[in-house]
Design an enzyme around this catalytic site. Structure first.
Site, short mmCIF file in Angstrom:
data_model
loop_
_atom_site.label_atom_id
_atom_site.label_comp_id
_atom_site.label_asym_id
_atom_site.label_seq_id
_atom_site.Cartn_x
_atom_site.Cartn_y
_atom_site.Cartn_z
N LYS A 1 0.86 -1.19 0.00
CA LYS A 1 0.00 0.00 0.00
C LYS A 1 0.89 1.24 0.00
O LYS A 1 1.83 1.33 0.78
CB LYS A 1 -0.90 0.02 1.23
CG LYS A 1 -1.84 1.23 1.28
CD LYS A 1 -2.87 1.09 2.39
CE LYS A 1 -2.45 1.70 3.68
NZ LYS A 1 -2.53 3.17 3.73
N ASP B 1 -3.54 4.42 -1.76
CA ASP B 1 -4.47 4.89 -0.73
C ASP B 1 -4.46 6.41 -0.68
O ASP B 1 -3.88 7.01 0.21
CB ASP B 1 -4.06 4.28 0.62
CG ASP B 1 -5.08 4.54 1.72
OD1 ASP B 1 -6.22 4.94 1.40
OD2 ASP B 1 -4.73 4.34 2.90
N LYS C 1 -7.45 8.23 -1.12
CA LYS C 1 -8.79 8.67 -0.66
C LYS C 1 -9.28 9.88 -1.45
O LYS C 1 -9.47 10.98 -0.92
CB LYS C 1 -8.76 8.98 0.83
CG LYS C 1 -8.40 7.77 1.70
CD LYS C 1 -8.51 8.06 3.17
CE LYS C 1 -8.18 6.84 4.01
NZ LYS C 1 -6.75 6.46 4.00
N ASP D 1 -13.60 14.70 -5.13
CA ASP D 1 -13.61 15.98 -5.85
C ASP D 1 -14.83 15.94 -6.77
O ASP D 1 -15.65 15.02 -6.67
CB ASP D 1 -12.29 16.12 -6.67
CG ASP D 1 -11.92 17.58 -6.91
OD1 ASP D 1 -12.81 18.35 -7.35
OD2 ASP D 1 -10.76 17.95 -6.68
N THR E 1 -12.05 6.20 10.34
CA THR E 1 -12.11 5.54 11.66
C THR E 1 -11.72 6.47 12.80
O THR E 1 -11.91 6.14 13.96
CB THR E 1 -11.22 4.28 11.68
OG1 THR E 1 -9.95 4.62 11.13
CG2 THR E 1 -11.83 3.15 10.91
N ARG F 1 2.99 -0.36 10.66
CA ARG F 1 4.08 -0.28 11.64
C ARG F 1 4.59 -1.61 12.18
O ARG F 1 5.81 -1.74 12.36
CB ARG F 1 3.68 0.66 12.78
CG ARG F 1 3.75 2.11 12.33
CD ARG F 1 2.97 3.03 13.22
NE ARG F 1 1.54 2.83 13.09
CZ ARG F 1 0.62 3.53 13.75
NH1 ARG F 1 1.01 4.46 14.60
NH2 ARG F 1 -0.65 3.30 13.55
O1 C5P Z 1 0.83 1.19 11.03
P1 C5P Z 1 -0.55 0.65 10.88
O2 C5P Z 1 -0.58 -0.87 10.80
O3 C5P Z 1 -1.50 1.19 11.91
O4 C5P Z 1 -0.99 1.18 9.44
C1 C5P Z 1 -2.29 1.08 8.96
C2 C5P Z 1 -2.37 1.70 7.62
O5 C5P Z 1 -3.72 1.71 7.23
C3 C5P Z 1 -1.89 3.15 7.56
O6 C5P Z 1 -1.29 3.32 6.28
C4 C5P Z 1 -3.16 3.96 7.67
O7 C5P Z 1 -3.09 5.17 6.97
C5 C5P Z 1 -4.16 3.05 6.98
N1 C5P Z 1 -5.54 3.25 7.39
C6 C5P Z 1 -5.98 3.18 8.70
N2 C5P Z 1 -7.30 3.37 9.00
C7 C5P Z 1 -8.16 3.62 8.05
C8 C5P Z 1 -7.73 3.70 6.71
C9 C5P Z 1 -6.41 3.50 6.41
O8 C5P Z 1 -5.19 2.92 9.60
N3 C5P Z 1 -9.43 3.76 8.35
#
Ligand code: C5P
Length: 236
Positions: free
Chosen positions: A39, A66, A68, A71, A121, A212
């Site tokens: 991603k 990603d 999002k 427009d 979220t 992460r």
């Molecule tokens: O580091 P982590 O596992 O929390 O990363 C989750 C990924 O998913 C990040 O790139 C974050 O931007 C994305 N994301 C999220 N919640 C959402 C949509 C996307 O955590 N609702």
């Protein structure tokens, strides 16, 4: 659990949340064959990372862009065409009817699938109210999921906690892509509603987005392989 057409290895989407293309390329090299789906979000895309989409797709990987989008319809459609031309597999748009309609029409004839973000979220009922909405989060998520389905959107981004309920609303044709995944023992960071990979798969998540826990691991490949093993076991 429903039978699925997705290869277990393709269900893990590793978020390349890194500040530079150099760091991203080093991470991709370290992860090697263990990861098939990446991603790319704001951080890497705005640091010059979009050409990686074509590079990764050319190397046989799948890429979730990603960004999002939201427009006027024409602008969304032209943006979607450009992302499709890069060879991306998934692209996110906000779940507004005009935006979703334009995105779905513009991806026709390509391999790109459109994912809708129903409600971010980080929003709760108070945030929606402050933004002028009358509906609370759960009602708005459900309404937008139904609109997305009617408009032919390919999938939804949601919390793993919403997966079972959303599959009841939209069935299993629409794919559910869930961030907020934490292998047992890893730090939650700023994610509040988290699930282990195995529990998320059992709850009905089709794809797991993990950032992460892999990016910050001493041995990212070992963590990715362990998540994959957990996915395979949960599917057995
Ligand atoms: O580091 P982590 O596992 O929390 O990363 C989750 C990924 O998913 C990040 O790139 C974050 O931007 C994305 N994301 C999220 N919640 C959402 C949509 C996307 O955590 N609702």
């Amino acid at each position: 659990m429903q039978p699925s057409d997705i290869a277990p290895r393709d269900r893990l989407i590793v978020a390349l949340d890194l500040p530079s293309v150099t760091k991203a390329e080093a991470m991709i090299a370290r992860l090697g064959d263990s990861v098939t789906f990446y991603k790319i979000g704001y951080q890497l895309a705005f640091a010059g990372g979009l050409p990686l989409v074509r590079q990764l797709a050319g190397a046989g990987k799948k890429v979730f862009v990603d960004l999002k989008l939201h427009d006027i319809g024409n602008t969304v459609a032209r943006g979607v065409e450009s992302v499709a031309a890069l060879g991306a597999t998934f692209l996110t748009v906000h779940a507004y009817p005009q935006t979703m309609k334009a995105a779905v029409e513009a991806r026709a004839g390509s391999d790109l699938k459109i994912l809708a973000v129903t409600v971010l979220t980080s929003y709760d009922d108070g945030d929606l109210h402050a933004a002028g909405y009358r509906l609370g989060v759960s009602d708005l998520v459900e309404a937008r999921a139904q609109q997305a389905q009617v408009l032919g959107v390919d999938g939804l981004v949601c919390s793993p906690e919403e997966a079972a309920a959303l599959h009841k609303v939209v069935g299993h044709q629409m794919k559910l892509v869930t961030p907020g995944i934490r292998p047992a023992g890893s730090a939650a960071g700023d994610q509040k509603r988290i699930m282990t990979p195995a529990r998320a798969i059992s709850a009905g998540a089709d794809y797991l987005v993990v950032g992460r826990p892999v990016m910050e691991a001493a041995d990212p490949k070992a963590v990715a392989e362990a998540i994959l093993a957990e996915i395979v076991q949960a599917l057995a």
